[in-house]
Design a protein around this motif. Sequence first.
Motif, short mmCIF file in Angstrom:
data_model
loop_
_atom_site.label_atom_id
_atom_site.label_comp_id
_atom_site.label_asym_id
_atom_site.label_seq_id
_atom_site.Cartn_x
_atom_site.Cartn_y
_atom_site.Cartn_z
N LEU A 116 16.26 19.76 -8.99
CA LEU A 116 14.94 19.31 -8.56
C LEU A 116 14.83 19.42 -7.04
O LEU A 116 13.83 19.89 -6.50
N LEU A 117 15.90 19.00 -6.34
CA LEU A 117 15.86 19.03 -4.88
C LEU A 117 15.86 20.46 -4.35
O LEU A 117 15.39 20.73 -3.25
N PRO A 148 11.92 23.31 -3.73
CA PRO A 148 12.43 21.98 -3.43
C PRO A 148 11.37 20.91 -3.68
O PRO A 148 10.23 21.06 -3.28
N VAL A 149 11.78 19.80 -4.30
CA VAL A 149 10.94 18.61 -4.38
C VAL A 149 11.38 17.69 -3.26
O VAL A 149 12.59 17.49 -3.07
N SER A 150 10.43 17.15 -2.50
CA SER A 150 10.82 16.25 -1.41
C SER A 150 11.41 14.98 -2.00
O SER A 150 10.97 14.51 -3.05
N ARG A 151 12.42 14.47 -1.33
CA ARG A 151 13.13 13.31 -1.89
C ARG A 151 12.21 12.11 -1.99
O ARG A 151 12.29 11.34 -2.96
N LEU A 181 22.32 20.37 0.20
CA LEU A 181 22.63 19.26 -0.69
C LEU A 181 23.67 18.34 -0.08
O LEU A 181 23.69 17.15 -0.32
N ARG A 216 12.41 22.61 3.24
CA ARG A 216 11.17 22.68 2.47
C ARG A 216 10.55 24.07 2.48
O ARG A 216 9.99 24.50 1.50
N LEU A 250 13.76 26.78 0.80
CA LEU A 250 14.38 26.72 -0.52
C LEU A 250 13.52 27.35 -1.62
O LEU A 250 14.05 27.78 -2.64
N GLY A 251 12.22 27.43 -1.42
CA GLY A 251 11.36 28.06 -2.43
C GLY A 251 11.81 29.46 -2.79
O GLY A 251 12.05 29.76 -3.96
N LEU A 270 10.86 21.98 -15.25
CA LEU A 270 11.32 22.32 -13.91
C LEU A 270 10.20 23.00 -13.12
O LEU A 270 9.96 22.70 -11.95
N CYS A 329 7.59 20.65 -11.92
CA CYS A 329 8.01 19.87 -10.76
C CYS A 329 8.02 20.71 -9.48
O CYS A 329 8.05 20.16 -8.38
N PRO A 359 6.75 22.36 -6.48
CA PRO A 359 5.47 22.12 -5.79
C PRO A 359 4.67 23.40 -5.54
O PRO A 359 3.45 23.33 -5.43
#
Lengths: 303, 314
Positions: A132-133, A136-139, B56, B76, B79-80, B104, B107, B109
Amino acid sequence: MSPAESVSSVRSEPEAQPESSIQPERWAPRRGATLRLIGAELRLVLGRRRNQVLIAGLGTMPLLIGLVLYFTSGGPHGDGGPGFIAQVTQNGLFLVVSALFICLPFLLPLTVAIASGDAVAGEASTGTLRYLLLLPVSRTRLLVAKALGALAFVAAAVAAIALVGLVAGAALFGLHDVVLLSGTTVPLSEGLVRVLGVVLYVGASMTGLVAVGLFFSTLTEVPVAAMAATVVTAIVSTVLDSLNALSAIHPYLLTHHWYDFAAFLRLEVDWTVVAQGLGVQAAWIAVFGSLAWSRFIQSSITS
Amino acid sequence: MSDTLAIRTRGLTKRFRTGQIAVDGIDLEVPRGAVYGFLGPNGSGKTTTIRMLLGLVHPTAGEVELLGRPMPQAAREVLGPVGALVEGPAFQPYLSGRANLVHLDTCDPSADPSTRGRRVGEALDRVGLGAAAGKKYRQYSLGMKQRLGLAAALLRPRELLVLDEPTNGLDPQGTREVRSLIRELAAEGITVLVSSHLLAEIDQVCTHLGVMSTGRLVLQGPRDDLARHEDRRVTVTTTSEHLVAARQVLDSLGLSDVVSGGTTVSAALGEVVTPTIAATMVAAGVDLVEMVVSEPSLEQVFVELTGEGFDVAR
């Protein structure tokens, strides 16, 4: 294809590409991304079989209580229990209140613990958190979605108790005008509104514990550990609340105001009492919500 | 800032709270368009490095640039376009393969909801999971789980794929399929970093190699430069009566480490080219039955560098 061929074809590629080919517009968050994330989380939580079984199980509690009272109600009523349990056989509406009262000390905290303790730790234990991260989903957004998922779970549990209580109460004992704790009788319509107040208050009383559970959930990759710690928190709070020597801190304890839902069953609803109870929950949410956030935002994801 | 490198680290270090140094000041350089084989025995620090590349795990020291942007600050934005498979696939066990990918992608964005169904279907087909898409993840075999992990990385067109041990749990056929998938992706211009503790599994697809050993990057460069030509040996097969003559020819050409036996004689090739050897043999009247040049396999190089084969580093 031989390695040599793939080498040459690959090596000719970079020149053909622009120097930095990240297209910001393609990878920028789309409108409604946060809502979709929350929607996905709610589907995950409420669609999960385990959670559905748990909610259904809680829903059988009022049915069980109703049936027990129905088949044992031959003798005189009011055998020393709280007023509203004694009243169930007179008025099925009180089955809603009685069921919540009975679930409040243990079953509801347990449900809260499962919902909130699993929220982050569950994803960490399956390893899905890292993916999920990496989307990327913001934390921060993920934590908000997780909190809302846990709250939805708890809300569904409370609603299940209330709805089954209402239906079972109506079927077994009928719905009548409501005799308040002060002895005054109000019409059924007002009684329904007051019981709705009780249900909402009980639901809101669980939110502080949700924040605590969410915090524990960010500390571990073992969901059961977070769940256990959450239940223990509720129990410790109840124990401390029963020690007179600690009366100075009682008003700030997580569980101290849980039973103040009775305020809705008095002639004049004491809104100061209600506000105090909600205020304490808000304070616990603020403290443990921030702790959960600050912990989650900087933790290394090693699961 | 570097625009020619997809991944660049400087002095990247991770020291655990126990004091153990998992990654010790490595300077990783993955050129854009490369297929970079990231090798090392289990426990040599590959996965910790990959986790730091992707933001991570926070490095103790050093810098990471991913697609020319600093990590984890630019996570941000960066990573896309990066697809990743880190330390095995991970999905909700009680959802089907397809439902997991849909979840997935929901989720994600920046993913387009209107193309979701098509993209999920294509990703599943690409890894050969189309038929098993409706099965619960819990019921998948290890190989199927691995494929679903790859499908998740391929849900959207990426610029960089970071694949940590993608062949783990796959049978030889599955391993071949992953290799050909990596080739396809590389041909599309996607940079691939693929880690493995087994060189043989990825050697054939790599354009570049980096070798980790106990937290250090002991070797890195284009694959073809790493096969050490000075270690090549030539083996000449002749008849038994010409063996001595053949040996004298190799000696006369200045080859070292000459060994003979039966009808063959071999020597370290050094800088001498094979046509010279053949011509000299013929000129000396030696019957040349066969001449073979053997290179040390990268496997040998790998084992020499890391000092171990299958054993964990620590």
